[in-house]
Motif scaffolding. Sequence first.
Motif, PDB file in Angstrom:
ATOM      1  N   THR A   1    -143.208  40.307  65.295  1.00 23.27           N
ATOM      2  CA  THR A   1    -144.131  39.870  64.251  1.00 23.27           C
ATOM      3  C   THR A   1    -143.424  39.834  62.898  1.00 23.27           C
ATOM      4  N   LEU A   2    -144.044  39.154  61.958  1.00 24.88           N
ATOM      5  CA  LEU A   2    -143.509  39.124  60.603  1.00 24.88           C
ATOM      6  C   LEU A   2    -143.589  40.505  59.959  1.00 24.88           C
ATOM      7  N   PHE A   3    -144.520  41.345  60.430  1.00 27.51           N
ATOM      8  CA  PHE A   3    -144.602  42.716  59.929  1.00 27.51           C
ATOM      9  C   PHE A   3    -143.316  43.467  60.262  1.00 27.51           C
ATOM     10  N   ASN A   4    -142.771  43.248  61.450  1.00 30.84           N
ATOM     11  CA  ASN A   4    -141.498  43.875  61.816  1.00 30.84           C
ATOM     12  C   ASN A   4    -140.373  43.387  60.909  1.00 30.84           C
ATOM     13  N   ARG A   5    -140.421  42.121  60.529  1.00 34.15           N
ATOM     14  CA  ARG A   5    -139.427  41.579  59.602  1.00 34.15           C
ATOM     15  C   ARG A   5    -139.520  42.286  58.253  1.00 34.15           C
ATOM     16  N   LEU A   6    -140.744  42.586  57.838  1.00 26.35           N
ATOM     17  CA  LEU A   6    -140.967  43.270  56.570  1.00 26.35           C
ATOM     18  C   LEU A   6    -140.388  44.683  56.595  1.00 26.35           C
ATOM     19  N   LYS A   7    -140.448  45.354  57.741  1.00 26.77           N
ATOM     20  CA  LYS A   7    -139.992  46.739  57.856  1.00 26.77           C
ATOM     21  C   LYS A   7    -138.480  46.869  58.031  1.00 26.77           C
ATOM     22  N   LYS A   8    -137.793  45.779  58.308  1.00 27.63           N
ATOM     23  CA  LYS A   8    -136.358  45.839  58.582  1.00 27.63           C
ATOM     24  C   LYS A   8    -135.597  46.373  57.363  1.00 27.63           C
TER      25      LYS A   8
ATOM     26  N   TRP B   1    -139.136  35.965  50.095  1.00 30.80           N
ATOM     27  CA  TRP B   1    -140.183  35.868  51.109  1.00 30.80           C
ATOM     28  C   TRP B   1    -141.293  36.883  50.836  1.00 30.80           C
ATOM     29  N   VAL B   2    -140.910  38.105  50.492  1.00 36.52           N
ATOM     30  CA  VAL B   2    -141.906  39.142  50.200  1.00 36.52           C
ATOM     31  C   VAL B   2    -142.725  38.746  48.973  1.00 36.52           C
ATOM     32  N   ASP B   3    -142.082  38.184  47.958  1.00 30.07           N
ATOM     33  CA  ASP B   3    -142.810  37.739  46.767  1.00 30.07           C
ATOM     34  C   ASP B   3    -143.825  36.652  47.103  1.00 30.07           C
TER      35      ASP B   3
END
Length: 74
Positions: free
Chosen positions: A22-29, A48-50
């Motif tokens: 998921t994109l959530f996993n990408r956020l936690k990397k 991307w986070v912005d």
Amino acid sequence: MGAAEREGLLRLLEERESDGTTLFNRLKKPAQGPTWSHFKNLAKRLEWVDELGDTGVWMDDGTCSPSAMEWRYA
């Protein structure tokens, strides 16, 4: 939190990348070592986070309770 912010947050759990994460996993990397290419990748990631919007709103309205955050720092 408005409807648009909520939809953006839920999208992190629904959309998947080509490998199935998921994109959530990408956020936690976590960030990688201090090289120029890793820095450029981190800069892209921050852009991307912005694009996710005002993430402070997620915390302001009680969406994430303090007890939910405890496991993160244990």
